[in-house]
Design a protein around this motif. Structure first.
Motif, PDB file in Angstrom:
ATOM      1  N   ASN A  58     -20.297  92.995  53.144  1.00 38.76           N
ATOM      2  CA  ASN A  58     -20.763  93.089  54.520  1.00 38.76           C
ATOM      3  C   ASN A  58     -20.995  91.706  55.120  1.00 38.76           C
ATOM      4  O   ASN A  58     -21.421  90.780  54.423  1.00 38.76           O
ATOM      5  N   ILE A  59     -20.707  91.609  56.411  1.00 31.00           N
ATOM      6  CA  ILE A  59     -21.060  90.415  57.186  1.00 31.00           C
ATOM      7  C   ILE A  59     -21.947  90.888  58.327  1.00 31.00           C
ATOM      8  O   ILE A  59     -21.951  92.082  58.645  1.00 31.00           O
ATOM      9  N   TYR A  63     -30.421  75.659  55.921  1.00 26.57           N
ATOM     10  CA  TYR A  63     -30.618  76.431  54.701  1.00 26.57           C
ATOM     11  C   TYR A  63     -30.038  77.827  54.820  1.00 26.57           C
ATOM     12  O   TYR A  63     -30.274  78.480  55.822  1.00 26.57           O
ATOM     13  N   GLU A  65     -25.108  84.336  60.974  1.00 29.33           N
ATOM     14  CA  GLU A  65     -25.239  85.206  62.134  1.00 29.33           C
ATOM     15  C   GLU A  65     -25.493  84.330  63.351  1.00 29.33           C
ATOM     16  O   GLU A  65     -26.284  83.393  63.272  1.00 29.33           O
ATOM     17  N   ARG A  89     -29.485  91.602  67.101  1.00 29.33           N
ATOM     18  CA  ARG A  89     -30.315  91.965  65.956  1.00 29.33           C
ATOM     19  C   ARG A  89     -31.325  90.872  65.653  1.00 29.33           C
ATOM     20  O   ARG A  89     -32.513  91.142  65.423  1.00 29.33           O
ATOM     21  N   MET A 119     -37.348  72.752  56.363  1.00 28.76           N
ATOM     22  CA  MET A 119     -37.675  74.167  56.142  1.00 28.76           C
ATOM     23  C   MET A 119     -38.540  74.288  54.896  1.00 28.76           C
ATOM     24  O   MET A 119     -38.133  73.852  53.818  1.00 28.76           O
ATOM     25  N   GLN A 177     -37.735  79.505  54.164  1.00 30.11           N
ATOM     26  CA  GLN A 177     -36.505  79.818  53.436  1.00 30.11           C
ATOM     27  C   GLN A 177     -36.501  81.280  53.007  1.00 30.11           C
ATOM     28  O   GLN A 177     -35.500  81.988  53.169  1.00 30.11           O
ATOM     29  N   TYR A 188     -35.848  83.411  55.954  1.00 30.20           N
ATOM     30  CA  TYR A 188     -34.445  83.413  56.355  1.00 30.20           C
ATOM     31  C   TYR A 188     -33.633  84.318  55.450  1.00 30.20           C
ATOM     32  O   TYR A 188     -32.804  85.100  55.914  1.00 30.20           O
ATOM     33  N   ARG A 189     -33.890  84.201  54.140  1.00 30.83           N
ATOM     34  CA  ARG A 189     -33.128  85.026  53.190  1.00 30.83           C
ATOM     35  C   ARG A 189     -33.347  86.517  53.439  1.00 30.83           C
ATOM     36  O   ARG A 189     -32.406  87.306  53.420  1.00 30.83           O
ATOM     37  N   ASP A 224     -34.295  87.893  56.301  1.00 32.61           N
ATOM     38  CA  ASP A 224     -33.692  88.231  57.587  1.00 32.61           C
ATOM     39  C   ASP A 224     -32.178  88.364  57.456  1.00 32.61           C
ATOM     40  O   ASP A 224     -31.579  89.288  58.009  1.00 32.61           O
ATOM     41  N   TYR A 225     -31.556  87.444  56.678  1.00 37.55           N
ATOM     42  CA  TYR A 225     -30.100  87.494  56.541  1.00 37.55           C
ATOM     43  C   TYR A 225     -29.664  88.715  55.740  1.00 37.55           C
ATOM     44  O   TYR A 225     -28.653  89.347  56.071  1.00 37.55           O
ATOM     45  N   GLN A 246     -31.142  91.511  55.736  1.00 37.23           N
ATOM     46  CA  GLN A 246     -31.250  92.627  56.685  1.00 37.23           C
ATOM     47  C   GLN A 246     -30.024  92.647  57.607  1.00 37.23           C
ATOM     48  O   GLN A 246     -29.437  93.698  57.844  1.00 37.23           O
ATOM     49  N   ALA A 247     -29.621  91.437  58.108  1.00 40.28           N
ATOM     50  CA  ALA A 247     -28.464  91.344  59.000  1.00 40.28           C
ATOM     51  C   ALA A 247     -27.214  91.857  58.295  1.00 40.28           C
ATOM     52  O   ALA A 247     -26.377  92.541  58.893  1.00 40.28           O
ATOM     53  N   LYS A 248     -27.094  91.532  56.999  1.00 44.17           N
ATOM     54  CA  LYS A 248     -25.933  91.954  56.223  1.00 44.17           C
ATOM     55  C   LYS A 248     -25.956  93.470  56.025  1.00 44.17           C
ATOM     56  O   LYS A 248     -24.918  94.132  56.109  1.00 44.17           O
ATOM     57  N   LYS A 249     -27.173  93.998  55.768  1.00 41.02           N
ATOM     58  CA  LYS A 249     -27.316  95.429  55.520  1.00 41.02           C
ATOM     59  C   LYS A 249     -26.914  96.222  56.763  1.00 41.02           C
ATOM     60  O   LYS A 249     -26.256  97.253  56.670  1.00 41.02           O
ATOM     61  N   ALA A 301     -36.332  74.816  60.893  1.00 37.67           N
ATOM     62  CA  ALA A 301     -35.870  76.197  60.726  1.00 37.67           C
ATOM     63  C   ALA A 301     -35.139  76.705  61.958  1.00 37.67           C
ATOM     64  O   ALA A 301     -34.288  77.588  61.857  1.00 37.67           O
TER      65      ALA A 301
END
Lengths: 276, 251
Positions: free
Chosen positions: A40-41, A127, A228, A234, B1, B6, B9-10, B12-13, B15-18, B116
């Motif tokens: 997924n992206i 990061y 993103e 989102r 950051m 960090q 961010y991980r 949140d990302y 979640q974005a991927k999900k 960040a």
């Protein structure tokens, strides 16, 4: 999902499936490729995030046109110029392949710089993608060196003298400059070996480096995921929810706020929204 | 950051991927559309703007332009800004210091900017750097494109040069060997090298010019001028006589 699940497979399908399974069992190639393609992206990616792929595609085009040019080109000062004339005037579609290689070089430089600008504006180098940026910056330097070494190969007046000046500039760098220039020129002055050396660097050394670093760059991109866009719907929603819950937490710490929280369940509704 | 940012961010990302879509076909189709357009552009340019074959090396005319590809113009143009004319702007600024500092800053960007925040609207400093770098490179490239048209020699005349003399022959060498593509004489010529209109007032001597033309970096360490070792001793002598008199005997 696939239609092969309905009914028995034909003999070709059976053999093909067995071969794929055999290879996948030993290499994990199918599993890896499926992971790479089906991972997924983020849902909202920008059109600006296609520039890196375009630069890589142009690298492929440069490799193919470069291989064709190398079939006719002679890296020798006595015949380099006439072999370029031969490619341009005599070889079938030689002018087109040479033109594509030349314009492809310019396109690649533009794409690499635009891609870098996109990554910078999106803050995608932050990061955890710092090392992806470093490999990309080194790729940019290698692409510039590709332009420098390829320019000499046409062996015309302008290319020759521009490269003489470029080598003088290299030689004027402190401490290591003269040594680097000597290695590039195959001597303390421009000589008949210089062209072959530039040819080798342009054809073998830098392309090898670029291919290696594209591999590293792609590995990092697929491992860490495509960034993103920071203004995606989102991300904005998640940021608002976070700010709302932070406000709610701050309100709860105040004596008046505690009463309000007990009356209406504001923080719960925020968490529910964020979880959607 | 910091560590907490960090972690955030991980999370949140992830979640974005999900909530996201598979790479194939949703990203791949966009990539291919753009790549095909780029390929079409390259083929179109190759057909529309045929790449010519320039004059071969060492021709009789030997008017050369030491111009790099357009994407090196911004570096090339810096040579004209830092010309070794005085101690404040040594040529090493353009040939070594500025390019290498820029390269270190480029590679080190993620380690310099560790905040960040990713939205460009909340990163005014990063935005100004991006705009300044873009304008600077575009301007230098434009200057390199338009400013480096070498003027052909012969238009400039000096008083005190009698036809048939050694100095007259030297001026012919200067014009035909393409010196004007880098050096300026009375307002005509390039700006890569020093202006030579009054170079004779330095009292360097004919021999100095002969040695410098044969091997510039041997006489002036750090010089970017290509060696003209192919000139005959007579040509070198004539050229030296001409240059040594500029601003003194020949005005």
């Amino acid at each position: 999902m696939s239609t092969t699940d309905i009914g028995p497979k034909g003999p070709v399908g059976q053999v093909g499936g067995a071969v794929v399974d055999h290879i996948d069992h030993r290499t994990g190639a199918k599993t890896g490729l499926t992971w790479f393609l089906k991972r997924n992206i983020p849902g909202e990616t920008s059109w600006f995030q296609t520039l890196g792929f375009a630069a890589m595609a142009v690298f492929g085009l440069q490799a193919v046109t470069g291989i064709v040019l190398a079939m006719y080109y002679k890296p020798d000062p006595a015949s380099a110029y006439s072999s370029i004339q031969h490619i341009t005037n005599d070889v079938t579609w030689g002018w087109l392949v040479r033109g594509m290689h030349k314009w492809g070089a310019s396109a690649m430089i533009i794409l690499v710089f635009l891609h870098m600008a996109r990554v910078f504006i999106f803050g995608s180098y932050k990061y955890p993608r710092e090392l992806t940026w470093v490999t990309g910056a080194l790729l940019l330097v290698m692409v510039m060196f590709m332009g420098l070494t390829g320019y000499l190969l046409v062996w015309d007046q302008r290319a020759y003298w521009a490269t003489v000046v470029a080598m003088n500039i290299t030689a004027s760098a402190p401490i290591v400059g003269p040594y680097i220039a000597d290695v590039l020129r195959a001597g303390t002055n421009f000589n008949s070996e210089t062209l072959a050396r530039f040819y080798s660097i342009h054809m073998l050394v830098i392309p090898g480096g670029i291919a290696t670093f594209i591999g590293l760059h792609l590995f990092l991109v697929s491992k860490l995921g495509i960034a993103e866009p920071p203004w995606s719907k989102r991300a904005t929603r998640a940021r608002r929810a976070e700010e709302a819950s932070a406000r709610a937490a701050a309100r709860e710490r105040q004596p008046q706020g505690r009463r309000e929280v007990s009356v209406e369940p504001a923080p719960q509704s925020v968490t529910a929204e964020a979880g959607q | 950051m910091n560590r907490a940012q960090q972690e955030a961010y991980r999370r949140d990302y992830a979640q974005a991927k999900k909530e996201g879509k598979p790479f194939f076909p949703y990203a791949i189709y966009k990539d291919h559309i753009v790549a095909i357009l780029v390929f079409a552009g390259i083929i179109g340019m190759a057909i529309w703007q045929r790449v010519p074959v320039g004059p071969p090396v060492y021709t009789a005319t030997s008017t050369f332009e030491p111009r790099p590809e357009w994407y090196f113009f911004f570096l090339f143009q810096m040579l004209k800004i830092f010309k070794n004319q005085n101690a404040l702007v040594p040529v090493i600024m353009a040939t070594f210091l500025v390019p290498n500092i820029l390269m270190v800053l480029l590679v080190g960007t993620p380690f310099i900017d560790r905040r960040a925040e990713r939205r460009i609207s909340k990163r005014p400093f990063a935005l100004s750097v991006a705009i300044l770098v873009f304008i600077g490179m575009a301007w230098l490239t434009y200057q390199g494109e338009t400013g480096a048209t070498p003027t052909s020699g012969g238009a400039v005349t000096f008083t005190g040069i009698t036809p048939g003399s050694s100095a007259a022959a030297g001026q012919t060498v200067f014009d035909t060997e393409g010196c004007t593509s880098c050096h300026m004489l009375k307002g005509a010529g390039g700006q890569v090298g020093p202006n030579l209109t009054t170079v004779g007032t330095k009292n360097l001597g004919v021999d100095w010019f002969v040695r410098h033309t044969k091997c510039p970096s041997c006489v002036t360490p750090g010089s970017q001028m290509p060696p003209f070792a192919g000139l005959t001793p007579t040509q070198l002598q004539d050229l030296g006589t001409f240059l040594n008199g500029l601003g003194t005997t020949y005005k």
